[in-house]
Write a protein that holds these residues in place. Structure first.
Motif, PDB file in Angstrom:
ATOM      1  N   LYS A 121       0.830  -1.210   0.000  1.00  0.00           N
ATOM      2  CA  LYS A 121       0.000   0.000   0.000  1.00  0.00           C
ATOM      3  C   LYS A 121       0.862   1.258   0.000  1.00  0.00           C
ATOM      4  O   LYS A 121       0.577   2.235  -0.708  1.00  0.00           O
ATOM      5  N   GLU A 122       1.932   1.257   0.786  1.00  0.00           N
ATOM      6  CA  GLU A 122       2.808   2.420   0.853  1.00  0.00           C
ATOM      7  C   GLU A 122       3.509   2.659  -0.479  1.00  0.00           C
ATOM      8  O   GLU A 122       3.651   3.799  -0.915  1.00  0.00           O
ATOM      9  N   ASN A 177       1.037   4.140  -2.878  1.00  0.00           N
ATOM     10  CA  ASN A 177       0.733   5.514  -2.482  1.00  0.00           C
ATOM     11  C   ASN A 177       1.876   6.477  -2.812  1.00  0.00           C
ATOM     12  O   ASN A 177       1.643   7.642  -3.182  1.00  0.00           O
ATOM     13  N   LYS A 178       3.111   5.997  -2.716  1.00  0.00           N
ATOM     14  CA  LYS A 178       4.277   6.835  -3.025  1.00  0.00           C
ATOM     15  C   LYS A 178       4.538   6.958  -4.520  1.00  0.00           C
ATOM     16  O   LYS A 178       5.421   7.709  -4.941  1.00  0.00           O
ATOM     17  N   GLN A 233      -6.774   2.241  -2.837  1.00  0.00           N
ATOM     18  CA  GLN A 233      -7.597   3.398  -2.477  1.00  0.00           C
ATOM     19  C   GLN A 233      -8.365   3.928  -3.682  1.00  0.00           C
ATOM     20  O   GLN A 233      -8.646   5.127  -3.789  1.00  0.00           O
TER      21      GLN A 233
END
Length: 328
Positions: A140-141, A144-145, A198
């Motif tokens: 997820k990180e 997102n990045k 997301q």
């Protein structure tokens, strides 16, 4: 001190009890199950050094337990179709609620649960363990990045000897399970796609087969997310063994999660991360969210989106057509 009652004392509850009894801010005050022996077994597991008088702390009716014991929260580990009435009853009493997946078996009921929790300003948390697992937090990180660039495609394969495990249990009874492998273990996979990216679900085309069983066993789901991202979910509930494999593809590479985490960059460099984010668990997060120490990492809104996609997948398979996902 957070006083917690347990509704549903079957196998899934035991792991939760092991985690809850380690938390210094938790006091377990009641155990409810239609089978009093199961409730007694879980109570004794929670308090191994305590000798109880008969049926102390034990109940067969959750309403009787909630009406008679002072508590702050409940954890619901019952068959799927019972989640909604039990959670609504608890929320209307002003209690915080943690519920096993799926949160609800219909979009309508899932939305009612979230609305009630908001109205009462109570914590509603769905026990989606992947939100707390290091490898999926890393995934997820990275998304997102922007490390994968623009996300394009997702491929997930879930195999499980689910039929052998569930034969003769409530999971094979639609009136209690609400569905089969997709509603049960498959709920984790649907949630993972939505939570990690997301992105909002847009439309679904699905082919689902019961293969002669009372509930679904095999599912192939093509899920389109906003931005045109395509997710292919292959769910096999009658496999010889458990296997799970996820690949998230972007314009700058992909991340694959199986036995390890593999991050493959566009230049073909393959990285096995030497470290991963710290893991947690839903039980700890539930208590800390009530205490105001953490944010809710698996809120009821996740359960709403999963219910919407699952409901549409069953409808798509029934009519043989693509169906739009309506969250409103």
């Amino acid at each position: 001190m957070i006083r917690i009652g347990i509704i549903g004392c079957g196998n899934i509850s035991r792991g939760h009890i092991f985690r809850l009894r380690l938390l210094k801010d938790v006091r377990l005050v009641g155990f409810c199950d239609t089978n009093l022996d199961r409730a007694r077994s879980l109570r004794d597991l929670a308090f191994p050094e305590h000798e109880f008088a008969g049926n102390e702390l034990l109940y067969q009716d959750y309403r009787e337990m909630l009406d008679n014991i002072k508590m702050d929260a409940v954890c619901i580990f019952t068959p799927h179709t019972l989640h909604f009435p039990q959670a609504i009853y608890a929320l209307k009493m002003g209690l915080h609620v943690m519920v096993e997946k799926p949160m609800a078996c219909s979009l309508e009921n899932a939305k009612k649960m979230v609305d009630e929790a908001r109205k009462r300003n109570r914590v509603l948390l769905v026990s989606y363990q992947r939100h707390y697992a290091s490898q999926f937090i890393f995934l997820k990180e990275m998304i997102n990045k922007g490390e994968l660039g623009q996300l394009k495609m997702i491929s997930i394969r879930l195999n499980q000897d689910w039929v052998a495990i569930t034969r003769g249990t409530w999971r094979m009874k639609p009136e209690l399970s609400g569905g089969g492998m997709l509603m049960d273990s498959g709920s984790h996979i649907v949630d993972l796609v939505l939570w990690a990216t997301q992105l909002e679900p847009v439309k679904v085309y699905a082919r689902i087969s019961n293969d002669g069983y009372p509930v679904d066993v095999y599912s192939n789901i093509l899920l389109e997310l906003e931005g045109g991202v395509i997710a292919n979910l292959s769910i096999n509930g009658n496999a010889p063994m458990f296997e799970e494999d996820e690949v998230f593809y972007g314009t700058e590479g992909y991340i694959r999660i199986s036995d390890k985490v593999y991050w493959v960059k566009k230049n073909r460099e393959t990285i096995i991360p030497p470290w991963l984010p710290a893991k947690s668990n839903p039980d700890q997060n539930f208590v800390n969210t009530i205490l105001g120490k953490e944010e809710n990492l698996s809120p009821g809104e996740c359960g709403v989106k999963v219910a919407a996609v699952t409901e549409v997948a069953y409808e798509s398979s029934r009519i043989g057509k693509e169906v739009n996902v309506q969250l409103d």
